[in-house]
Design a protein around this motif. Structure first.
Motif, mmCIF file in Angstrom:
data_model
loop_
_atom_site.group_PDB
_atom_site.id
_atom_site.type_symbol
_atom_site.label_atom_id
_atom_site.label_comp_id
_atom_site.label_asym_id
_atom_site.label_seq_id
_atom_site.Cartn_x
_atom_site.Cartn_y
_atom_site.Cartn_z
ATOM 1 N N LYS A 100 25.487 10.239 -9.505
ATOM 2 C CA LYS A 100 24.759 11.375 -8.949
ATOM 3 C C LYS A 100 23.844 10.948 -7.798
ATOM 4 C CE LYS A 100 26.254 14.920 -11.202
ATOM 5 N NZ LYS A 100 25.405 15.708 -12.094
ATOM 6 N N SER A 101 23.468 9.673 -7.764
ATOM 7 C CA SER A 101 22.640 9.188 -6.656
ATOM 8 C C SER A 101 23.491 8.794 -5.452
ATOM 9 C CB SER A 101 21.792 7.990 -7.104
ATOM 10 O OG SER A 101 22.627 6.900 -7.472
ATOM 11 N N SER A 102 24.813 8.926 -5.572
ATOM 12 C CA SER A 102 25.724 8.652 -4.457
ATOM 13 C C SER A 102 26.509 9.930 -4.180
ATOM 14 C CB SER A 102 26.678 7.501 -4.813
ATOM 15 O OG SER A 102 25.964 6.339 -5.155
ATOM 16 N N GLN A 129 25.127 6.201 -12.324
ATOM 17 C CA GLN A 129 24.571 6.092 -10.982
ATOM 18 C C GLN A 129 25.216 7.027 -9.962
ATOM 19 O OE1 GLN A 129 23.939 1.754 -9.885
ATOM 20 N NE2 GLN A 129 25.290 1.511 -11.635
ATOM 21 N N GLY A 149 25.386 0.979 -5.930
ATOM 22 C CA GLY A 149 24.885 0.918 -4.565
ATOM 23 C C GLY A 149 24.988 -0.452 -3.939
ATOM 24 N N TRP A 205 30.226 11.300 -5.633
ATOM 25 C CA TRP A 205 30.269 12.419 -6.570
ATOM 26 C C TRP A 205 31.111 13.552 -6.010
ATOM 27 C CZ3 TRP A 205 30.106 13.990 -11.243
ATOM 28 C CH2 TRP A 205 29.950 15.341 -11.530
#
Length: 206
Positions: free
Chosen positions: A122-124, A120, A42, A128
């Motif tokens: 899956k948080s973007s 990380q 991020g 993904w």
């Protein structure tokens, strides 16, 4: 894998001067360096990649529409090339495909880049989604075609759900390589998975 080849799908979005593969490679390597240094996904901006690669932001935007596309290519560049299927039988092709997943699992464990990104991603959602559409789905289609060919050749029962069977083959390898990073990945794992599943799926003799 050639970066130019891996990104042919984006040719229609390019602008300005002709592409230089050397420049693209420096941008990819700049992004890789940030991830290897442990910078969270991020926090890796186009501006930060440009500074690390020694290029201007406009140079990156001429080649990628945004961070999502760039990082899909970073992941592709960090992975081993797609395997060449022997085509001798459905069983042999499936073993090669699963072996490539095993190898990716080993690389994921040793690669700071992939470990950082996959942890990380899956948080973007945009990254993904892009990765799923351009990397995962094409691999699924390859397995589907191998299984359909097996049905046509009489190596597999006609009544088997191809999409479900794909998950049955791939699931154990993904579980061991990604969900259980401490699990053993022996050299014969692909063969054992394929042979165990196929034991009950071959057509029975009339």
């Amino acid at each position: 894998m050639s970066l130019a080849d891996s990104r042919g799908r984006q040719e229609g979005h390019s602008r300005g001067r002709p592409r230089s593969e050397a420049v693209e490679r420096s941008i990819i390597e700049g992004a890789m360096k940030l991830l290897e240094d442990g910078v969270p996904l991020g926090e890796v901006s186009i501006e930060r990649v440009a500074r690390t690669a020694g290029v201007g932001k406009a140079t990156i935007y001429r080649r990628w529409r945004g961070k999502e596309e760039l990082f899909v290519d970073v992941l592709r560049a960090a992975e081993p090339p797609e395997p060449e299927l022997p085509g001798t039988s459905m069983r042999d092709d499936l073993v090669v495909l699963l072996e490539s997943l095993r190898q990716r699992g080993l690389i994921n464990r040793s690669s700071a880049i992939l470990h950082n990104v996959f942890a990380q991603m899956k948080s973007s959602p945009k990254i993904w989604t892009e990765y799923h559409e351009t990397v995962i789905e094409p691999r699924r289609r390859i397995v589907f075609e191998v299984l359909r060919r097996g049905q046509r050749n009489g190596e597999l029962r006609d009544d088997v759900d191809i999409e479900l069977l794909n998950d049955i083959f791939v699931g154990p390898m993904l579980l061991r390589s990604i969900m259980r990073p401490d699990a053993d990945l022996p050299e014969d794992l692909a063969e054992r998975i394929v042979d165990t599943v196929l034991e009950g799926l071959r057509p029975t003799a009339p």
